[in-house]
Design an enzyme around this catalytic site. Structure first.
Site, PDB file in Angstrom:
ATOM      1  N   LYS A  44      -3.797 128.146 -12.831  1.00  0.00           N
ATOM      2  CA  LYS A  44      -3.638 129.215 -11.926  1.00  0.00           C
ATOM      3  C   LYS A  44      -3.672 128.968 -10.504  1.00  0.00           C
ATOM      4  CE  LYS A  44      -5.781 132.812 -14.981  1.00  0.00           C
ATOM      5  NZ  LYS A  44      -6.358 133.987 -14.889  1.00  0.00           N
ATOM      6  N   SER A 137     -14.273 134.696 -10.440  1.00  0.00           N
ATOM      7  CA  SER A 137     -15.510 134.910 -11.107  1.00  0.00           C
ATOM      8  C   SER A 137     -16.841 133.991 -10.441  1.00  0.00           C
ATOM      9  CB  SER A 137     -15.452 134.461 -12.593  1.00  0.00           C
ATOM     10  OG  SER A 137     -14.711 135.302 -13.332  1.00  0.00           O
ATOM     11  N   CYS A 171     -21.797 128.960 -12.945  1.00  0.00           N
ATOM     12  CA  CYS A 171     -21.013 130.022 -13.548  1.00  0.00           C
ATOM     13  C   CYS A 171     -20.629 129.994 -14.891  1.00  0.00           C
ATOM     14  CB  CYS A 171     -19.954 130.484 -12.721  1.00  0.00           C
ATOM     15  SG  CYS A 171     -19.020 131.990 -13.019  1.00  0.00           S
ATOM     16  N   THR A 174     -16.852 129.761 -15.197  1.00  0.00           N
ATOM     17  CA  THR A 174     -15.830 128.754 -14.774  1.00  0.00           C
ATOM     18  C   THR A 174     -16.265 127.014 -15.384  1.00  0.00           C
ATOM     19  OG1 THR A 174     -16.418 129.704 -12.514  1.00  0.00           O
ATOM     20  CG2 THR A 174     -15.823 127.429 -12.487  1.00  0.00           C
TER      21      THR A 174
END
Length: 185
Positions: A44, A137, A171, A174
């Site tokens: 991304k 996120s 997280c 991630t």
């Protein structure tokens, strides 16, 4: 809105760090549905070259929506070569006002090596403070880690990689599978 259509979908942390005449954009590869990792190697962070000028874009949210926005951004940059801010503002205006585009669910970090912007569907084109921007996120974790690491002598890429590693440790949406792109300022 994404939560209503696709409950439990999470994915991607994108971080941009400007330091020492370079801008580094790093993105992890995780896409999750609830507690399940659907993909760990999504890419991304992309390099565009409209008109021969390099621009790096990182995106969080729907991949198809982000690609639609990347195509629009590329057209804006071709129409206004070398004018990243103008292209981002024009994209944000279209995104906010166009009936089709306003339903797109993604956020972008965009840089040409000199300027860094966060572009949102709410019409925002934000230039980050402290030479760090993050979305997605784990964005807040990566942002906090990177800001703390700016107090060290690490270069931009090292700050980005360490901050993303910290975000991945905290997280659950991630991971440490990074795509990293660098532009000179």
């Amino acid at each position: 809105m994404a939560e209503e259509k696709f409950p439990g979908w999470h994915g991607t942390t994108i971080l941009a760090v400007r330091r020492g005449g370079k801008v580094v954009v790093a993105g992890d590869g995780q896409v999750s549905v609830g507690p399940t990792v659907m993909k760990g190697s999504a890419r991304k962070v992309r390099r565009l070259s409209p008109g021969g000028r390099d621009v790096v874009v990182g995106f969080a949210g729907s991949t198809a929506d982000a690609f639609t926005l990347l195509e629009r951004l590329e057209k804006k940059l071709e129409a206004a070569p070398g004018q990243l801010q103008r292209a981002c503002v024009e994209l944000a205006k279209d995104w906010r006002t166009d009936k089709y585009l306003r339903n797109l669910e993604a956020m972008l970090i965009v840089t040409d090596g000199d300027q860094v912007y966060v572009v949102t569907g709410a019409g925002d084109v934000l230039e980050p403070e402290h030479d760090v921007a993050a979305i997605g996120s784990g964005g807040n974790f990566a942002l906090a880690a990177a800001r703390g690491l700016l107090a060290t002598d690490l270069d931009a890429e090292s700050v980005a990689r360490k901050a993303m590693a910290i975000a991945a440790d905290i997280c659950v949406y991630t991971n440490g599978n990074l795509t990293v792109e660098t532009l000179d300022g």
